[in-house]
Enzyme design. Structure first.
Site, short mmCIF file in Angstrom:
data_model
loop_
_atom_site.label_atom_id
_atom_site.label_comp_id
_atom_site.label_asym_id
_atom_site.label_seq_id
_atom_site.Cartn_x
_atom_site.Cartn_y
_atom_site.Cartn_z
N TYR A 38 44.69 55.13 48.38
CA TYR A 38 43.27 54.73 47.77
C TYR A 38 42.31 55.43 48.92
CZ TYR A 38 44.72 51.38 44.07
OH TYR A 38 45.26 50.98 43.10
N SER A 39 42.28 54.90 49.83
CA SER A 39 41.17 55.10 51.06
C SER A 39 41.03 56.56 51.41
CB SER A 39 41.40 54.07 52.23
OG SER A 39 41.46 52.80 51.94
N GLU A 96 48.55 35.48 41.59
CA GLU A 96 48.12 34.40 42.35
C GLU A 96 47.35 34.99 43.45
OE1 GLU A 96 48.02 32.86 45.95
OE2 GLU A 96 50.06 33.62 45.94
N GLU A 105 32.04 41.84 55.56
CA GLU A 105 30.57 41.96 55.01
C GLU A 105 30.59 42.14 53.65
OE1 GLU A 105 32.22 43.61 57.36
OE2 GLU A 105 31.38 43.07 59.25
#
Ligand SMILES: Cc1cc2nc3c(=O)[nH]c(=O)nc-3n(C[C@H](O)[C@H](O)[C@H](O)COP(=O)(O)OP(=O)(O)OC[C@H]3O[C@@H](n4cnc5c(N)ncnc54)[C@H](O)[C@@H]3O)c2cc1C
Length: 382
Positions: A127-128, A243, A366
């Site tokens: 993804y990143s 979970e 953040e």
């Protein structure tokens, strides 16, 4: 309100404890050895878990799981994390499988699911990118259709397990003209495909967990796109049925506190400040554990994880791990500086350095605070 486990839950908890004590492969808890040796151990652990259908514990039985409830998963994850059993981070189980189960075609289910559930295939998550982390939808890696294939070009970063994964779970841009959340698609990519280059990134603890991955004209058959074209963002968001209590962080912090207490007990003449700091961390651990149990039981009762509490637990757990590791290093003092393999000091050194990543991976603190403030508390945006 009933804080006790049901007889079935207590029996399952004992079964997991018995498995950890008696059924893990020899050497599973040794920290030393080359990456290849540790991977062999990890794969051996995965096979033993798979033999009990515990590797993909929450998946439906027809796909190789055990159809476990959130509380059962919590009980399992809690002990695996406390005992530091390797092989418990499994992205194939956590989000690839759930997307394939929900949106994959029959042939994709056939091809991917059983090999994840039986421990044959390890997946990494692509993804990143250098310019897309917190703002993930800004990813630029392109997938361009060419006949029966997509051609992939671009770069991914921070890819955990990218150096030994069999498959990559890739999100790439298929429509650059669409709004950023609406032009992405998800693909299963063989990690040994021509045109993929894996470059290691060493973390500040000296470990090789993640990598940079470069795609140069990598050809992926159209049949390996999972779900609809340009609806990939929604696939990225799946995985929420699992979970979500952050019990792993709780157990890891609890184990460190227990080890520090055991180390200090019987030494005599302790500095009151040290005693107080440890007491504070023990309170944090207990609080987080109670939160984790609450989240899993609510998830079991209502079918949905309480999002606000799950986000609070993720944030609190990541920061607690850092505080506990720092407390440990400070308590060990000079002994802590002489970190040698096999000593508690070394585990704490590594733990402290590695814990820095806890407040970045899976969404930074953040961002978590900002989401809790706006979606959880309904506060106006800045
Ligand atoms: C151990 C580890 C394993 C990982 N494994 C994977 C993996 O397997 N696959 C994968 O795809 N990714 C992986 N990642 C990447 C991870 O998801 C990103 O690092 C994370 O989402 C943050 O993105 P970034 O690093 O680009 O930081 P940035 O988004 O550039 O953020 C930099 C700083 O700016 C702050 N910031 C950014 N936006 C805002 C905002 N709007 N408001 C306030 N502050 C803001 C952030 O909090 C942070 O402090 C991993 C990361 C780590 C640390």
């Amino acid at each position: 309100m009933d804080f006790r486990l049901s007889p079935e839950q207590a029996a399952f908890q004992e079964e997991v404890a018995g498995f950890i004590e008696h059924e893990l492969p020899v050497g599973w808890d040794e920290e030393q050895g080359s990456l290849a040796e540790r991977m062999d151990v990890e794969r051996a652990v995965m096979r033993r878990l798979a033999a009990r259908r515990w590797l993909a514990l929450p998946w439906p039985k027809e796909y190789g799981g055990a159809g476990a409830s959130p509380v059962q998963q919590l009980l399992f994850n809690e002990q695996m994390a406390y005992h530091r059993v390797p092989g418990s981070v499994n992205m194939g189980v956590a989000w690839v499988g759930p997307v394939v189960i929900l949106y994959g075609r029959a042939d994709q289910k056939q091809q991917y699911l059983s090999r994840i559930a039986d421990g044959t295939d390890i997946w990494c998550t692509l993804y990143s990118e250098p310019g897309a982390g917190s703002d993930l939808a800004a990813m630029q890696t392109r997938a361009v259709r060419d006949g029966d294939e997509y051609v992939i070009n671009g770069q991914k970063i921070w890819t955990t397990f990218g150096h030994y994964a069999d498959w990559g779970w890739l999100a790439a841009r298929t429509d650059p003209a669409a709004p950023k959340h609406k032009g992405l698609s998800t693909f299963a990519v063989k990690m040994d495909s021509p045109g993929i280059t894996v470059r290691p990134l060493i973390n500040m603890a000296g470990g090789h967990e993640f990598n940079e991955i470069f795609f140069q004209d990598v050809r992926v058959p159209v049949s390996q796109m999972v779900g609809e074209e340009n609806r990939g963002w929604y696939n990225v968001a799946v995985g929420l049925d699992f979970e979500r209590s952050s019990i792993g962080a709780t157990s890891s912090a609890r184990r460190t506190v227990d080890e520090l207490v055991a180390f200090l007990r019987g030494r005599g003449g302790m500095d009151p400040a040290v005693r107080h700091r440890l007491a504070e961390q023990a309170i944090g651990v207990q609080l987080l554990r109670t939160m984790a149990y609450y989240i899993a039981s609510e998830q079991e009762r209502t079918g949905l994880a309480p999002t606000r509490e799950a986000q609070m637990a993720k944030l609190f757990g990541a920061e607690l791990q850092q505080k506990v590791a720092l407390t440990g290093i400070q308590i060990l003092g000079m002994t802590g500086q002489a970190a040698k393999p096999g000593t508690p000091a070394l585990a704490l050194h590594y733990g402290l350095l590695r814990s820095v990543a806890n407040t970045i991976e899976g969404g930074t603190s953040e961002i978590q605070r900002s989401v809790i403030a706006s979606r959880g508390l309904g506060l106006p945006r800045e």
